[in-house]
Design an enzyme around this catalytic site. Structure first.
Site, PDB file in Angstrom:
ATOM      1  N   LYS A 229      -9.817  17.127   2.554  1.00 37.85           N
ATOM      2  CA  LYS A 229     -10.167  16.298   1.699  1.00 37.85           C
ATOM      3  C   LYS A 229     -11.225  16.975   0.619  1.00 37.85           C
ATOM      4  O   LYS A 229     -11.709  18.073   0.801  1.00 37.85           O
ATOM      5  CB  LYS A 229     -11.027  15.136   2.178  1.00 37.85           C
ATOM      6  CG  LYS A 229      -9.964  13.939   2.627  1.00 37.85           C
ATOM      7  CD  LYS A 229     -10.639  12.901   3.235  1.00 37.85           C
ATOM      8  CE  LYS A 229      -9.559  11.953   3.702  1.00 37.85           C
ATOM      9  NZ  LYS A 229      -9.906  10.769   4.363  1.00 37.85           N
ATOM     10  N   ARG A 263      -7.111  12.623  12.289  1.00 34.06           N
ATOM     11  CA  ARG A 263      -6.100  12.354  11.329  1.00 34.06           C
ATOM     12  C   ARG A 263      -6.049  13.841  10.583  1.00 34.06           C
ATOM     13  O   ARG A 263      -6.857  14.059   9.760  1.00 34.06           O
ATOM     14  CB  ARG A 263      -6.311  11.259  10.706  1.00 34.06           C
ATOM     15  CG  ARG A 263      -5.248  10.756   9.728  1.00 34.06           C
ATOM     16  CD  ARG A 263      -5.435   9.598   8.889  1.00 34.06           C
ATOM     17  NE  ARG A 263      -4.318   9.130   8.303  1.00 34.06           N
ATOM     18  CZ  ARG A 263      -3.996   9.758   6.751  1.00 34.06           C
ATOM     19  NH1 ARG A 263      -4.909  10.646   6.333  1.00 34.06           N
ATOM     20  NH2 ARG A 263      -2.893   9.152   6.305  1.00 34.06           N
TER      21      ARG A 263
HETATM   22  C1  9MG Z   1      -4.815   6.635   5.225  1.00 33.58           C
HETATM   23  N1  9MG Z   1      -5.740   7.622   5.278  1.00 33.58           N
HETATM   24  C2  9MG Z   1      -6.300   8.524   4.483  1.00 33.58           C
HETATM   25  N2  9MG Z   1      -7.441   8.885   4.776  1.00 33.58           N
HETATM   26  C3  9MG Z   1      -7.861   8.416   6.040  1.00 33.58           C
HETATM   27  C4  9MG Z   1      -8.730   8.426   6.812  1.00 33.58           C
HETATM   28  O1  9MG Z   1     -10.030   8.996   6.752  1.00 33.58           O
HETATM   29  N3  9MG Z   1      -8.695   7.380   8.130  1.00 33.58           N
HETATM   30  C5  9MG Z   1      -7.888   6.767   8.199  1.00 33.58           C
HETATM   31  N4  9MG Z   1      -7.830   5.849   9.278  1.00 33.58           N
HETATM   32  N5  9MG Z   1      -6.749   6.653   7.169  1.00 33.58           N
HETATM   33  C6  9MG Z   1      -6.523   7.367   6.292  1.00 33.58           C
END
Ligand code: 9MG
Length: 287
Positions: A229, A263
């Protein structure tokens, strides 16, 4: 009732997900910009191969998304989302027997995902779209409820909070837990996500991660997504393809502060980082 104990497992359709230790969720975007050209079939085959690789590297969950939620992204219709996501979910379930999470805010997509055998729902809008609470409740699946201030198209323009960001996020998630329970979605099925990068400046994100352990007071599993990110890009001045070390550092810190699901894009290195962090925390761990 919340006795402060995080569940050690989640029933995700026919899969039981052990979360007594931190697990990795691999990201599988099926938006048009996520594949080289070559048509729908090639895209689906590519997606399957990518998912297979992530599972082999240790992903416990594959998160399939058909709507880009990057800053500046415009909303797509539920039909467009379904057209992108459904064929991939169907094949991931049938051919790979994968535990599939579907990243959506659309009730129609939630219903179809559950019917196709998905095992989890992931809603960056925290089930705030009309009909989403009901669809998620009826699905019988665990749901990740995330905090987002604003909408993807505009959320990064000038993010600001009147109270400390961690307090705003905790209050939002508590309110969503109550809304879910009122809609018949039991808290045992919820996963909470502070929503790094969603309507937050770099300073907000750093503070939120540093204080994320406070969210464990809510007694539910925490999912954290920081992989590649822009907070990493901004702190380290790295383009997106050079953000793996930063992503691994953040994944390790998130585990130390209570995350049970990470994730990520880079599954293999993330599994190692997470397992190593957990081994220190537990003073011994055999994955
Ligand atoms: C779809 N998506 C993109 N970034 C995310 C994040 O930080 N958490 C979750 N749950 N979904 C995300």
């Amino acid at each position: 009732m919340n006795d402060g104990q995080v569940a050690s497992a989640l029933q995700c359709g026919r899969h039981r997900l052990d979360i007594s230790y931190p697990r990795v969720m691999g990201i599988l975007n099926v938006t048009p910009d996520s594949f080289s050209d070559g048509g729908q079939h090639v895209a689906i085959d590519d997606a399957l191969r990518h998912a297979e690789r992530m599972l082999a590297e240790g992903a416990a969950i594959i998160d399939v998304g058909g709507e880009s939620t990057r800053p500046g992204a415009v909303e797509v219709s539920s039909q467009q989302e379904l057209d992108r996501v459904a064929p991939v979910v169907e094949r991931l379930v049938r051919e790979l027997d994968a535990l599939v999470s579907v990243d959506t805010s659309a009730p129609e997509v939630m219903r179809e995902a559950a019917a196709l055998g998905a095992g989890m729902l992931n809603d960056v809008r925290g089930l705030r779209r009309e009909g989403a609470l009901g669809a998620a409740a009826l699905s019988g699946l665990p749901v990740c409820v995330m905090h987002m201030a604003g909408e993807p198209e505009t959320m990064q323009r000038a993010p600001g909070y009147e109270q400390p960001v961690e307090e705003v996020v905790a209050a939002f998630l508590e309110a969503r837990i109550r809304a879910c329970e009122a809609a018949g979605l039991r808290r045992e099925r919820l996963i909470l996500d502070p929503g790094f990068g969603f309507g937050k400046s770099v300073e907000h994100n750093l503070r939120l991660l540093n204080r994320m352990a406070g969210l464990t007071d809510l007694g539910l599993p925490i999912l954290a997504g920081m992989s590649r990110k822009s907070m990493i890009g901004k702190v380290l001045e790295r383009p997106v393809e050079e953000r793996l070390p930063g992503s691994l550092a953040l994944a390790a810190l998130a585990v130390e502060r209570g995350a049970r699901i990470l994730r990520v894009h880079d599954v293999g290195p993330s599994v190692d980082a997470v397992n190593m962090t957990w081994a220190v925390m537990e003073e011994g761990f055999t994955p």
